[in-house]
Design an enzyme around this catalytic site. Structure first.
Site, PDB file in Angstrom:
ATOM      1  CE1 TYR A   1     -16.793   8.688  -7.672  1.00 22.05           C
ATOM      2  CE2 TYR A   1     -16.570  11.223  -8.637  1.00 22.05           C
ATOM      3  CZ  TYR A   1     -17.091  10.677  -7.532  1.00 22.05           C
ATOM      4  OH  TYR A   1     -16.251  11.140  -6.356  1.00 22.05           O
TER       5      TYR A   1
ATOM      6  CD  GLU B   1       9.294  26.836  -9.243  1.00 22.03           C
ATOM      7  OE1 GLU B   1      10.233  27.033  -9.334  1.00 22.03           O
ATOM      8  OE2 GLU B   1       8.868  25.901  -8.556  1.00 22.03           O
TER       9      GLU B   1
ATOM     10  CG  ASP C   1      12.374  29.054  -6.557  1.00 21.67           C
ATOM     11  OD1 ASP C   1      11.896  29.441  -6.376  1.00 21.67           O
ATOM     12  OD2 ASP C   1      11.500  27.699  -5.568  1.00 21.67           O
TER      13      ASP C   1
END
Lengths: 390, 390
Positions: A106, A208, A260
């Protein structure tokens, strides 16, 4: 900005960053003052210039460079963007600010009006239109001055958390990571500023999933087994990766990653271990090549005759817990097989089982066998017997 | 699970939860022992039974109930699912575990074989197939026993963070939230267990974006203005909402919410203030009806002749900072207009400006005007002059 409220560490870091910016961009100013064409030489951040350094065990940026000349029509815009961004960052350092990359986008975004030769027609052009343009410029600056953005006091959102028998100094405070109650310590965006004071731990377990971190934390896992418990809460951010790297490199702690059992989990491990493929210049600081994949592995789920290993799950548990792999999981697994750091016998075996069974599993399936199973059997047993993948 | 490693607070909470579970489900056992049809009466969690309680200023569950009978073919499965889940939760409490709702899904997932009358053919049926089924059962239990899942030691991932002049006790630890260095305190999943020890603050600022939280924290905003700084890191989770509610209710601190200027930000504010529409039973504990929307408002961006207010942005800044609203933003805004708590003059004005300008703005656009602007002008000025929306 009143300086009474900011940490002394930040003030010191600003001084150093300003000095390096002045020296690196000062050379360009000198070229101009001496009437020479200003040129920046920056290492290429292309995939072709991304190298897997087998010796270091990380992805790193290669030696190819690009020259960006101010007086070349094709390079002038990028050149000007880079100088503009550097000057904005310089200002934020002087003004004791803490911009984010979104801020910087910005701050630099505006329209430039100029007369185009030979027609002398007035045209308008934006410094940049989208954030990916300004982000790319920030990365160029990081590579050009060989500093990570965090050292320039550029902040970002942060997901990583930690608990364990460890005291650190952050800012001007001493923090006891073993005294966080049921909550945790949210890692700062600039983990290089952290001072390790003392520690009593045998290894680091990086999880995780935040919810599994919460469970193990609450049950006192890290107290019982002298573990520094970290969660990346999904795909790890830069700060969590840098923090883990420092725990390994400076304190010599082994790093075990628990995700996982699926290609997404493998990739999380891979980012911790060798770095991110698209941002290889960071890896020399952020990757932890000695990280081990603790699990959940396909062999943990199905066992392996080849390795003489029994599974941790019964047939009935597999029936209830296993999730069918989706096409994108299969695709991802095949991609991973192409990465040289997954081209080991053990990983190939792992991926083969996945591709033949087309099955994945969440860590939560293990905690549903009882938290005691995960905490007092699965994790300690695997660590004790060296049952991880490198 | 070895009890030496868990907090005394958790042990006490387990005792209480077990007692309530025993008493509520004991009634059902009694019905069976007495030869009566076991029936559960549970308040309906339907949208039709969701009421905006104007007096309390929150969404709450209405008085309509459903009866779930074991001997009704259409209700038996739900009945059995509820009892199964309650017994699993009971076991986790007895075994000192900390399940997540994902765990509980896996723990209860199995196949039941039975003979179907009249054919006596053996059929198989799963307890549940997808997590949304088991989640729904957990919600029924929360409503049935009038306890939130957190009181049953069911944990979840947690994003909320806090810093400020405040000391709390969590677990068996005393934590000084003003001594977190550059990091922050990650709020625990069970904020009801937190004890407020002492505090020196004038209000709470809840920030949607973690990165803006990091900036204000790092620049010492909360020290300078005596503020408790909280971030929800996006859509707030239950723990962050409960923590904020307790700061307001028990400590009497005003709550100001700072989000992006868009319908998504408004909805985040709305969840803090009145609760979540689909989960109204939680609101009596999680909503903070006295929360104020500090900004960024459409009036802050464009000014308002009607209200006699000048904008905080110049024409040039608007040109660079504003993002064009997407169709889904417009759709969302129109939905919000239907909610009675958005049907105030001030909110209608806000939404009208949005719909006519079709413009949104991120908080970062303000920090790009200089962090000093956000920290030393925008926020304090708006709070001092009461320039918020209720």
């Amino acid at each position: 900005m009143a300086l009474t409220y900011v940490s002394s560490k930040d003030l010191k870091a600003r001084g150093r960053a300003l000095e390096i910016l002045r020296s690196k961009f000062g050379e360009i100013a000198k070229q101009i003052l001496e009437g020479r064409t200003p040129i920046m030489v920056i290492k290429k951040r292309t995939l072709a210039n991304t190298i897997f350094d087998r010796e270091k065990g990380i992805l790193r940026i290669g030696d190819e460079s690009l020259r960006r000349s101010f007086l070349n029509a094709g390079e002038a815009k990028k050149f000007m963007q880079t100088v503009l961004m550097a000057s904005i960052i310089y200002d934020t350092l002087v003004n004791n600010e803490y911009p984010t990359i979104r801020d910087l986008y910005y701050r630099g975004k505006h329209t430039i009006r100029y007369r185009k030769l030979p027609s002398k027609k007035v045209v308008e052009e934006n410094t940049w239109d989208e954030q990916k343009e300004s982000d790319s410029v920030i990365r160029d600056i990081e590579v050009f001055i060989d500093m990570l953005r965090e050292e320039l006091l550029i902040l970002s959102k942060e997901k990583g958390k930690v608990v364990g028998n460890m005291r650190i100094r952050s800012g001007d405070d001493m923090i006891d990571l073993s005294k966080m109650g049921h909550g945790a310590y949210a890692i700062e965006p600039t983990p290089d500023f952290i001072e390790f004071v003392d520690i009593d731990a045998e290894y680091v377990l990086v999880i995780e999933k935040d919810a599994v971190f919460q469970q193990l934390h609450r049950a006192g896992f890290w107290k019982k087994y002298k573990v520094i418990l970290v969660t990346s809460a999904g795909q790890p951010d830069r700060a969590t990766r840098r923090f883990v790297r420092r725990l390994n490199e400076e304190l010599g702690l082994p790093i075990y990653v628990l995700t996982d059992a699926d290609p997404y989990g493998w990739y999380i491990y891979s980012v911790f271990k060798v770095g991110s493929i698209t941002l290889s210049y960071e890896s020399e600081r952020l990757a932890t090549p000695k990280s081990k994949f603790l699990g959940v592995s396909m062999v943990d789920i199905f066992g392996s005759k080849k390795l003489g290993k029994k599974p941790y799950l019964t047939e009935a548990e597999r029936k209830n817990f296993i999730i069918k792999a989706k096409d994108k999981d299969i695709k991802r697994a095949k991609e991973l097989m192409n990465y040289s750091w997954f081209r080991t016998k053990r990983w190939e075996h792992e991926i083969e089982i996945f591709l033949s069974k087309k099955a994945k599993l969440e860590i939560e399936a293990l905690t549903s066998k009882g938290l005691r199973f995960l905490m007092d059997k699965y994790i300690p047993e695997k660590i004790e017997t060296g049952d991880w993948i490198d």
